[in-house]
Write a protein that holds these residues in place. Structure first.
Motif, PDB file in Angstrom:
ATOM      1  N   GLY A   1       5.874 -38.320  35.312  1.00 16.84           N
ATOM      2  CA  GLY A   1       5.585 -37.446  36.459  1.00 16.84           C
ATOM      3  C   GLY A   1       4.783 -38.120  37.552  1.00 16.84           C
ATOM      4  O   GLY A   1       3.682 -37.690  37.882  1.00 16.84           O
TER       5      GLY A   1
ATOM      6  N   GLU B   1      10.486 -39.192  36.703  1.00 17.94           N
ATOM      7  CA  GLU B   1      10.148 -38.039  37.557  1.00 17.94           C
ATOM      8  C   GLU B   1      11.299 -37.037  37.542  1.00 17.94           C
ATOM      9  O   GLU B   1      12.452 -37.401  37.760  1.00 17.94           O
ATOM     10  CB  GLU B   1       9.845 -38.523  38.987  1.00 17.94           C
TER      11      GLU B   1
ATOM     12  N   ASN C   1      -0.208 -37.775  34.672  1.00 16.32           N
ATOM     13  CA  ASN C   1      -0.862 -36.531  35.073  1.00 16.32           C
ATOM     14  C   ASN C   1       0.262 -35.519  35.209  1.00 16.32           C
ATOM     15  O   ASN C   1       0.909 -35.428  36.235  1.00 16.32           O
ATOM     16  CB  ASN C   1      -1.609 -36.727  36.403  1.00 16.32           C
TER      17      ASN C   1
END
Ligand code: SAM
Length: 351
Positions: free
Chosen positions: A63, A85, A141
């Motif tokens: 991410g 992602e 994160n």
């Protein structure tokens, strides 16, 4: 020595700031995807510092979003940064970063929950499990809704040495909601002690590194965030199958305010529930009046060993689920009462 290392290390050329990247590519955070970005590169550097020495390392960042952490990873000297992602809006911004660090960034548009990390790095980086950890790190994160199921999935893969752990004891540095970070690292007897504490700590050394206040993110989430570092143990503290340990721990903590024997009873079918629970507690030498949070990893190890032995002696035990038994009992009670009603005309009329 450290100074000369710094002088030779790679630095990204000047790039638009993360705030400018967000504007440039119109990357407004989507609340439904729980997107909260880190724009302060001193803070992303501080997170990356917790991962350890990344010089020439391989890193999988989960991410990356607009790429704040990715920049810090590259500035720390990573040689191979694979970013995964899910939201394709971020890909052009990540491509810009990839151009600034030629040959160092690989971009995957995909979902980390299903992504095959075991096939994503060269086999020569692999280390034997008992050796020191490989030069491969997982950093991220992620939204809280993803990070908790993901860490459970990774803990299972760690136990089975699959997924990212085919390369050895791959280390992880991840963010969690502060309360989850506290649960992951809670010690015996503490208020936050929970299922996650046992599952993480029997397999890893877990460190709650520091807390980031919610206001450091854009947009600001309603909670604070904890940065947690995991190093898989060369020798797991419980040597039983992951699913067996998970079932045991889940049963114990379902009645977290009660004595531990209450949850343990539910591992066994009603017919010999009390006898088997007594045997389990006696053979494992565990005081039945301890509360779940008071049980140490050593207690869980002893319980898992005896429960494993009982499961080997009775092959149906591992698949036993008291909820299924309870449901079947209620269904047959309902069926019986329906039959009674239909056989009793007076009662039927009243109805
Ligand atoms: N790492 C960036 C930062 O710190 O600013 C973004 C953080 S944001 C909380 C989480 C990111 O994870 C978003 O970019 C989101 O699109 C991405 N994401 C969410 N679920 C994902 C999944 N299952 N697989 C890969 N990426 C995911």
């Amino acid at each position: 020595m450290a100074a000369s290392g710094k002088m030779t290390s790679f630095r990204l050329p000047p790039l638009p700031t993360i705030r400018e990247i967000i504007k440039l590519y119109n990357l407004r955070a989507q609340r439904q995807l729980s997107q909260n970005f880190l724009l302060d590169l001193r803070l992303t550097d501080k997170i990356i510092h917790q991962a350890g020495n990344l010089k020439n390392a391989c890193v999988c960042e989960v991410g990356p979003g607009p790429g704040g952490l990715s920049r810090s990873i590259l500035n720390a000297g990573a040689a191979d940064l694979l970013v995964v992602e899910k939201d394709k809006r971020f890909i052009p911004g990540l491509e810009l970063l990839s151009e600034a660090a030629p040959g160092k960034v690989r971009i995957v548009h995909g979902d980390i929950l299903t992504y095959r990390m075991d096939q994503s790095f060269p086999t020569h980086i692999a280390k034997k499990w008992e050796d020191e950890p490989p030069d491969l790190h997982i950093i991220g994160n992620l939204p809280f809704s993803v990070s908790t199921p993901l860490i459970v999935q990774w803990l299972e893969q760690m136990a089975n040495r699959s997924g990212p752990f085919v390369f050895g004891r791959t280390r992880l540095t991840l963010t969690f909601q502060k309360e989850v970070a506290e649960r992951l690292t809670a010690s015996t007897g503490s208020r936050q002690r929970s299922r996650l504490s046992i599952m993480a700590q029997y397999l890893c050394t877990v460190k709650n590194c520091f807390t980031i206040p919610g206001r450091a993110f854009v947009p600001k989430p309603d909670v604070d965030v904890g940065v947690v570092h995991f190093t898989p143990l060369a020798q797991p503290q419980i040597q039983q199958p992951f699913k067996l340990v998970e079932k045991l721990v889940k049963n114990v903590f379902q009645f977290r305010g009660k004595h531990c024997h209450k949850g343990l009873e539910m591992l066994f079918p009603e017919v010999d529930r009390l006898d088997l629970t007594e045997e389990l507690l006696r053979s494992a030498d565990v005081d039945p009046t301890l509360r779940p949070a008071q049980l140490s990893i050593g207690h869980f190890r002893a319980l898992a060993e005896v429960y494993g032995k009982l499961c080997r002696e009775n092959s149906e035990l591992i698949g036993y689920d008291f909820r299924v038994e309870l449901r079947q009992k209620h269904q047959s009670q309902r069926r019986r009462s329906k039959e009674l009603h239909s056989q009793h005309p007076l009662k039927k009329e009243k109805c």
